[in-house]
Write a protein that holds these residues in place. Structure first.
Motif, PDB file in Angstrom:
ATOM      1  N   PRO A  16      -2.848   8.322  -6.554  1.00 38.61           N
ATOM      2  CA  PRO A  16      -2.828   7.470  -7.746  1.00 38.61           C
ATOM      3  C   PRO A  16      -3.210   6.035  -7.382  1.00 38.61           C
ATOM      4  CG  PRO A  16      -0.742   8.636  -7.459  1.00 38.61           C
ATOM      5  CD  PRO A  16      -1.556   8.874  -6.228  1.00 38.61           C
ATOM      6  N   ASP A  17      -3.727   5.312  -8.359  1.00 40.01           N
ATOM      7  CA  ASP A  17      -4.100   3.918  -8.111  1.00 40.01           C
ATOM      8  C   ASP A  17      -2.876   3.074  -7.796  1.00 40.01           C
ATOM      9  OD1 ASP A  17      -6.798   4.321  -8.490  1.00 40.01           O
ATOM     10  OD2 ASP A  17      -6.749   3.793 -10.610  1.00 40.01           O
ATOM     11  N   ILE A  18      -2.996   2.307  -6.732  1.00 39.91           N
ATOM     12  CA  ILE A  18      -1.940   1.379  -6.342  1.00 39.91           C
ATOM     13  C   ILE A  18      -2.181   0.073  -7.079  1.00 39.91           C
ATOM     14  CG2 ILE A  18      -0.958   0.047  -4.441  1.00 39.91           C
ATOM     15  CD1 ILE A  18      -1.752   2.371  -2.582  1.00 39.91           C
ATOM     16  N   VAL A  19      -1.153  -0.403  -7.774  1.00 45.70           N
ATOM     17  CA  VAL A  19      -1.245  -1.659  -8.506  1.00 45.70           C
ATOM     18  C   VAL A  19      -0.822  -2.814  -7.619  1.00 45.70           C
ATOM     19  CG1 VAL A  19      -0.342  -2.951 -10.480  1.00 45.70           C
ATOM     20  CG2 VAL A  19      -0.845  -0.523 -10.710  1.00 45.70           C
ATOM     21  N   SER A  20       0.258  -2.613  -6.889  1.00 47.07           N
ATOM     22  CA  SER A  20       0.757  -3.684  -6.030  1.00 47.07           C
ATOM     23  C   SER A  20       1.729  -3.132  -4.999  1.00 47.07           C
ATOM     24  CB  SER A  20       1.459  -4.763  -6.865  1.00 47.07           C
ATOM     25  OG  SER A  20       2.612  -4.225  -7.482  1.00 47.07           O
ATOM     26  N   LEU A  21       2.025  -3.990  -4.053  1.00 48.44           N
ATOM     27  CA  LEU A  21       3.074  -3.727  -3.080  1.00 48.44           C
ATOM     28  C   LEU A  21       4.179  -4.727  -3.376  1.00 48.44           C
ATOM     29  CD1 LEU A  21       0.925  -3.551   0.186  1.00 48.44           C
ATOM     30  CD2 LEU A  21       1.728  -1.645  -1.212  1.00 48.44           C
ATOM     31  N   SER A  22       5.407  -4.312  -3.211  1.00 43.37           N
ATOM     32  CA  SER A  22       6.505  -5.260  -3.371  1.00 43.37           C
ATOM     33  C   SER A  22       7.471  -5.088  -2.209  1.00 43.37           C
ATOM     34  CB  SER A  22       7.215  -5.080  -4.717  1.00 43.37           C
ATOM     35  OG  SER A  22       7.661  -3.766  -4.891  1.00 43.37           O
ATOM     36  N   MET A  23       8.138  -6.171  -1.913  1.00 46.08           N
ATOM     37  CA  MET A  23       9.053  -6.197  -0.789  1.00 46.08           C
ATOM     38  C   MET A  23      10.392  -6.743  -1.248  1.00 46.08           C
ATOM     39  SD  MET A  23       5.704  -6.525   0.678  1.00 46.08           S
ATOM     40  CE  MET A  23       5.301  -7.699  -0.473  1.00 46.08           C
ATOM     41  N   ALA A  24      11.427  -6.301  -0.585  1.00 46.42           N
ATOM     42  CA  ALA A  24      12.770  -6.828  -0.859  1.00 46.42           C
ATOM     43  C   ALA A  24      13.516  -6.927   0.465  1.00 46.42           C
ATOM     44  CB  ALA A  24      13.523  -5.911  -1.817  1.00 46.42           C
ATOM     45  N   SER A  25      14.188  -8.032   0.631  1.00 39.27           N
ATOM     46  CA  SER A  25      14.950  -8.221   1.863  1.00 39.27           C
ATOM     47  C   SER A  25      16.234  -7.415   1.800  1.00 39.27           C
ATOM     48  CB  SER A  25      15.273  -9.699   2.057  1.00 39.27           C
ATOM     49  OG  SER A  25      16.073 -10.160   0.995  1.00 39.27           O
ATOM     50  N   GLY A  26      16.744  -7.098   2.967  1.00 39.18           N
ATOM     51  CA  GLY A  26      17.997  -6.363   3.046  1.00 39.18           C
ATOM     52  C   GLY A  26      18.694  -6.615   4.359  1.00 39.18           C
ATOM     53  N   VAL A  27      19.954  -6.241   4.380  1.00 38.34           N
ATOM     54  CA  VAL A  27      20.759  -6.335   5.593  1.00 38.34           C
ATOM     55  C   VAL A  27      21.478  -5.005   5.749  1.00 38.34           C
ATOM     56  CG1 VAL A  27      22.659  -7.527   6.749  1.00 38.34           C
ATOM     57  CG2 VAL A  27      21.091  -8.815   5.275  1.00 38.34           C
ATOM     58  N   SER A  28      21.379  -4.422   6.918  1.00 37.75           N
ATOM     59  CA  SER A  28      22.015  -3.135   7.163  1.00 37.75           C
ATOM     60  C   SER A  28      23.535  -3.266   7.067  1.00 37.75           C
ATOM     61  CB  SER A  28      21.637  -2.608   8.545  1.00 37.75           C
ATOM     62  OG  SER A  28      22.414  -1.472   8.879  1.00 37.75           O
ATOM     63  N   ALA A  29      24.132  -2.384   6.285  1.00 41.99           N
ATOM     64  CA  ALA A  29      25.591  -2.356   6.168  1.00 41.99           C
ATOM     65  C   ALA A  29      26.239  -1.858   7.449  1.00 41.99           C
ATOM     66  CB  ALA A  29      25.998  -1.458   5.005  1.00 41.99           C
ATOM     67  N   PHE A  30      25.470  -1.148   8.279  1.00 42.95           N
ATOM     68  CA  PHE A  30      26.011  -0.584   9.513  1.00 42.95           C
ATOM     69  C   PHE A  30      25.866  -1.517  10.704  1.00 42.95           C
ATOM     70  CE2 PHE A  30      24.634   2.993   6.850  1.00 42.95           C
ATOM     71  CZ  PHE A  30      25.854   3.615   6.662  1.00 42.95           C
ATOM     72  N   THR A  31      24.687  -2.145  10.826  1.00 38.15           N
ATOM     73  CA  THR A  31      24.422  -2.950  12.020  1.00 38.15           C
ATOM     74  C   THR A  31      24.385  -4.455  11.754  1.00 38.15           C
ATOM     75  OG1 THR A  31      22.017  -2.920  11.730  1.00 38.15           O
ATOM     76  CG2 THR A  31      23.010  -1.072  12.963  1.00 38.15           C
ATOM     77  N   ALA A  43      -0.175   2.633 -10.849  1.00 34.07           N
ATOM     78  CA  ALA A  43      -0.666   2.319 -12.189  1.00 34.07           C
ATOM     79  C   ALA A  43       0.105   3.068 -13.271  1.00 34.07           C
ATOM     80  CB  ALA A  43      -2.158   2.636 -12.291  1.00 34.07           C
ATOM     81  N   ASP A  44       0.633   4.231 -12.945  1.00 39.27           N
ATOM     82  CA  ASP A  44       1.372   5.003 -13.956  1.00 39.27           C
ATOM     83  C   ASP A  44       2.803   4.491 -14.149  1.00 39.27           C
ATOM     84  OD1 ASP A  44       2.745   5.881 -11.709  1.00 39.27           O
ATOM     85  OD2 ASP A  44       2.138   7.981 -11.902  1.00 39.27           O
ATOM     86  N   GLY A  45       3.152   3.392 -13.481  1.00 39.82           N
ATOM     87  CA  GLY A  45       4.479   2.799 -13.618  1.00 39.82           C
ATOM     88  C   GLY A  45       5.487   3.283 -12.600  1.00 39.82           C
ATOM     89  N   SER A  46       5.117   4.267 -11.816  1.00 43.46           N
ATOM     90  CA  SER A  46       6.051   4.767 -10.809  1.00 43.46           C
ATOM     91  C   SER A  46       6.059   3.852  -9.592  1.00 43.46           C
ATOM     92  CB  SER A  46       5.688   6.196 -10.399  1.00 43.46           C
ATOM     93  OG  SER A  46       4.432   6.228  -9.760  1.00 43.46           O
ATOM     94  N   ARG A  47       7.112   3.983  -8.817  1.00 42.64           N
ATOM     95  CA  ARG A  47       7.286   3.178  -7.606  1.00 42.64           C
ATOM     96  C   ARG A  47       7.813   4.098  -6.523  1.00 42.64           C
ATOM     97  NH1 ARG A  47      11.175  -2.046  -7.349  1.00 42.64           N
ATOM     98  NH2 ARG A  47       9.284  -3.123  -7.884  1.00 42.64           N
ATOM     99  N   LYS A  48       7.326   3.903  -5.320  1.00 42.24           N
ATOM    100  CA  LYS A  48       7.793   4.713  -4.198  1.00 42.24           C
ATOM    101  C   LYS A  48       8.132   3.786  -3.038  1.00 42.24           C
ATOM    102  CE  LYS A  48       6.599   8.445  -1.117  1.00 42.24           C
ATOM    103  NZ  LYS A  48       5.675   9.480  -0.733  1.00 42.24           N
TER     104      LYS A  48
END
Length: 116
Positions: A16-31, A43-48
Motif C-alpha cells: 500500500p502507498d505510504i503516506v508518512s512515517l511517524s515517531m514517538a519517544s518512549g522509555v522502557s518500563a523494564f530497563t 494512504a488507507d488510514g491504517s498504521r503499522k
C-alpha cells in the motif's frame, strides 16, 4: 504501458502507498532505557508499528534519509539537465546510474565525504 500505468501497477503489487512515517519517544518500563517507536502510516488510514530503535539508530536513519533526499534531487537535476541538452532518456538514465554507483563505491570505501 504508460509510465503512470506502470507506476500504479508496480505500487499496487508491492505494498500500500505510504503516506508518512511517524515517531514517538518512549522509555522502557523494564530497563529505563530510551527508545523511539517507528510507525508507518498508509494512504488507507491504517498504521503499522515498524519497530523500535535506539536514539542513536534513529539519528543515523534520519541522516540517511536526508542524504537520500539530497541524492534524489541531484539525480533528478542531472537527468533533467542532460535531457535539456538533447540526451535521450536512456543516456540520462545511464549517467544517473553511474553517479549512483560512484556514490555506493565511495560509501563502501568508508569515505565520510561521500554520502548518498
Amino acid at each position: 504501458m504508460t509510465d503512470a500505468a506502470h507506476t500504479a501497477r508496480t505500487r499496487s503489487s508491492r505494498c500500500p502507498d505510504i503516506v508518512s512515517l511517524s515517531m514517538a519517544s518512549g522509555v522502557s518500563a523494564f530497563t529505563g532505557e530510551p527508545f523511539v517507536n517507528l510507525m508507518v502510516n498508509f494512504a488507507d488510514g491504517s498504521r503499522k508499528t515498524a519497530g523500535q530503535l535506539t536514539p542513536q539508530q534513529t539519528r543515523e536513519h534520519a541522516l540517511a534519509l536526508l542524504e537520500a533526499a539530497e541524492a534524489a534531487v541531484h539525480d533528478a537535476a542531472m537527468a533533467r539537465w542532460m535531457r535539456s541538452q538533447g540526451a535521450t532518456q536512456e543516456v540520462a538514465g545511464s549517467a544517473v546510474a553511474a553517479i549512483r554507483a560512484y556514490r555506493e563505491d565511495q560509501e563502501s570505501e568508508g569515505d565520510p565525504d561521500a554520502r548518498s
